[in-house]
Design an enzyme around this catalytic site. Structure first.
Site, short mmCIF file in Angstrom:
data_model
loop_
_atom_site.label_atom_id
_atom_site.label_comp_id
_atom_site.label_asym_id
_atom_site.label_seq_id
_atom_site.Cartn_x
_atom_site.Cartn_y
_atom_site.Cartn_z
N ASN A 9 0.88 -1.18 0.00
CA ASN A 9 0.00 0.00 0.00
C ASN A 9 0.91 1.22 0.00
O ASN A 9 1.49 1.56 1.03
CB ASN A 9 -0.90 -0.03 1.24
CG ASN A 9 -1.72 1.25 1.37
OD1 ASN A 9 -1.77 2.07 0.46
ND2 ASN A 9 -2.38 1.42 2.52
N LYS A 11 0.17 4.23 -0.23
CA LYS A 11 -0.41 5.45 0.37
C LYS A 11 -0.15 6.64 -0.57
O LYS A 11 -0.18 6.44 -1.79
CB LYS A 11 0.12 5.65 1.79
CG LYS A 11 -0.08 4.37 2.63
CD LYS A 11 0.11 4.54 4.10
CE LYS A 11 -0.17 3.20 4.79
NZ LYS A 11 -0.07 3.25 6.24
N HIS A 94 -9.53 1.41 4.63
CA HIS A 94 -8.27 1.55 5.38
C HIS A 94 -8.50 2.48 6.57
O HIS A 94 -9.26 3.45 6.48
CB HIS A 94 -7.16 2.09 4.47
CG HIS A 94 -5.82 2.00 5.09
ND1 HIS A 94 -5.37 2.91 6.02
CD2 HIS A 94 -4.83 1.08 4.96
CE1 HIS A 94 -4.16 2.55 6.42
NE2 HIS A 94 -3.81 1.45 5.80
N GLU A 96 -6.82 4.80 7.74
CA GLU A 96 -6.55 6.22 7.48
C GLU A 96 -7.74 6.87 6.81
O GLU A 96 -8.04 8.05 7.05
CB GLU A 96 -5.26 6.35 6.64
CG GLU A 96 -4.02 6.04 7.49
CD GLU A 96 -2.84 5.48 6.72
OE1 GLU A 96 -2.82 5.56 5.47
OE2 GLU A 96 -1.93 4.94 7.38
N GLU A 166 -5.57 -4.94 10.35
CA GLU A 166 -4.52 -3.95 10.62
C GLU A 166 -4.82 -3.24 11.94
O GLU A 166 -5.62 -2.29 11.97
CB GLU A 166 -4.48 -2.91 9.50
CG GLU A 166 -4.14 -3.47 8.14
CD GLU A 166 -3.48 -2.41 7.24
OE1 GLU A 166 -2.43 -2.72 6.69
OE2 GLU A 166 -4.01 -1.29 7.11
N GLY A 172 2.64 2.04 10.82
CA GLY A 172 3.66 3.08 10.68
C GLY A 172 4.37 3.42 11.98
O GLY A 172 5.04 4.43 12.08
N SER A 212 3.44 -2.44 10.30
CA SER A 212 4.88 -2.56 10.51
C SER A 212 5.44 -3.91 10.07
O SER A 212 6.34 -4.45 10.71
CB SER A 212 5.24 -2.24 11.97
OG SER A 212 4.86 -0.90 12.28
O1 LIG Z 1 -1.30 0.77 6.77
C1 LIG Z 1 -0.57 -0.15 6.43
C2 LIG Z 1 -0.83 -0.89 5.18
O2 LIG Z 1 -2.10 -0.60 4.69
C3 LIG Z 1 0.61 -0.55 7.23
O3 LIG Z 1 1.55 0.45 7.12
P1 LIG Z 1 3.07 0.18 7.65
O4 LIG Z 1 3.49 -1.11 6.98
O5 LIG Z 1 3.84 1.36 7.16
O6 LIG Z 1 2.97 0.04 9.12
#
Ligand SMILES: O=C(CO)COP(=O)(O)O
Length: 250
Positions: A9, A11, A94, A96, A166, A172, A212
């Site tokens: 992803n 982002k 997601h 976010e 997740e 992150g 992560s």
């Molecule tokens: O949100 C994520 C994947 O959709 C996970 O992000 P990270 O792998 O950067 O922690």
């Protein structure tokens, strides 16, 4: 037997030239028999990525879609438009988007239906916040989000969907859930799918862990009984690291 699926992803990262270079660098390497490899990129990169990935086994996904097929929805992109580009996957719900863009369980469900209407495979995200985990509500949150996301979907559709567990506190932050904890929640999510659709669908639906994930820990997650892959943010941005993630999923 479920095919493992590693999805990057990206982002809000990478320009079109950067996206093209990435595919050139991972071609042939982030392609492993028996592992599905998907890059979920910003909308602007999708046509170039679909073109660059032609002739490879790498699939391309979007990170969102609108639930209507067209209409007066300024700034939005529909499933029909994504399918027309040659996109195969779409991330839905997601955390976010839930946190910053008013995504709700109801819009997530509408988007699941929109994805299937246009032959896109949804990667639907569920997971708890830190305070919910600390209050012992992880499974309750996953139950509400999973059941809402699948509302009205047929068994055939449900079996094709990908779920990404997740935990928000692990995204992150470098603080990943232990493989055992992630597997416990993911087994529970599979039980939820069983409750909705029965054993056959539950045995087919693929459930990823996200939060992560890195080349150093991907194998441990993949070694768990119910974890079928990973949805990876930061570690999917560098070609070398993405290659190791796909190779480590075998
Ligand atoms: O949100 C994520 C994947 O959709 C996970 O992000 P990270 O792998 O950067 O922690």
């Amino acid at each position: 037997m479920r095919t493992p699926i590693i999805a990057g992803n990206w982002k809000m990262f990478k320009t079109v030239p950067e996206a093209k270079t990435f595919i050139e660098e991972v071609k042939g390497k982030a392609e492993v028999d028996g592992v599905e490899s998907v890059i979920c990129a910003p909308f602007t990169n999708l046509p170039a990525l679909v073109e660059a990935a032609k002739g490879t086994s790498i699939k391309i996904g979007a990170q969102n879609l609108h639930f209507e097929d067209n209409g007066a929805y300024t700034g939005e992109i529909s499933g029909e438009m994504l399918k027309d580009l040659g996109v195969d996957y779409v991330i839905i719900g997601h955390s976010e988007r839930r946190a910053y863009f008013a995504e709700t369980d109801e819009t997530v469900n509408k988007k699941m239906h929109a994805a299937f209407r246009h032959g896109l495979t949804p990667i639907v995200c569920v997971g708890e916040k830190l305070e919910e985990r600390e209050a012992g509500q992880t499974k309750d949150v996953c139950k509400v989000q999973t059941e809402a996301a699948f509302k009205g979907l047929s068994a055939e559709q449900a079996a094709q969907a990908v779920i990404a567990y997740e935990p928000i506190w692990a995204i992150g932050t470098g603080k990943s859930s232990t493989a055992q904890d992630a597997n416990e929640v993911i087994s529970y999510i599979r039980e939820l799918v069983k409750g909705l659709y029965g054993e056959d669908v539950a045995s087919k639906v693929r459930i990823q862990y996200g939060g992560s994930v890195k080349p150093e820990n991907v194998t441990e997650y993949m070694g768990q009984s119910d974890i079928d892959g990973a949805l990876v943010g930061g570690a999917s941005l560098q070609p070398a690291s993405y290659i190791q993630l796909v190779q480590g999923a075998k």
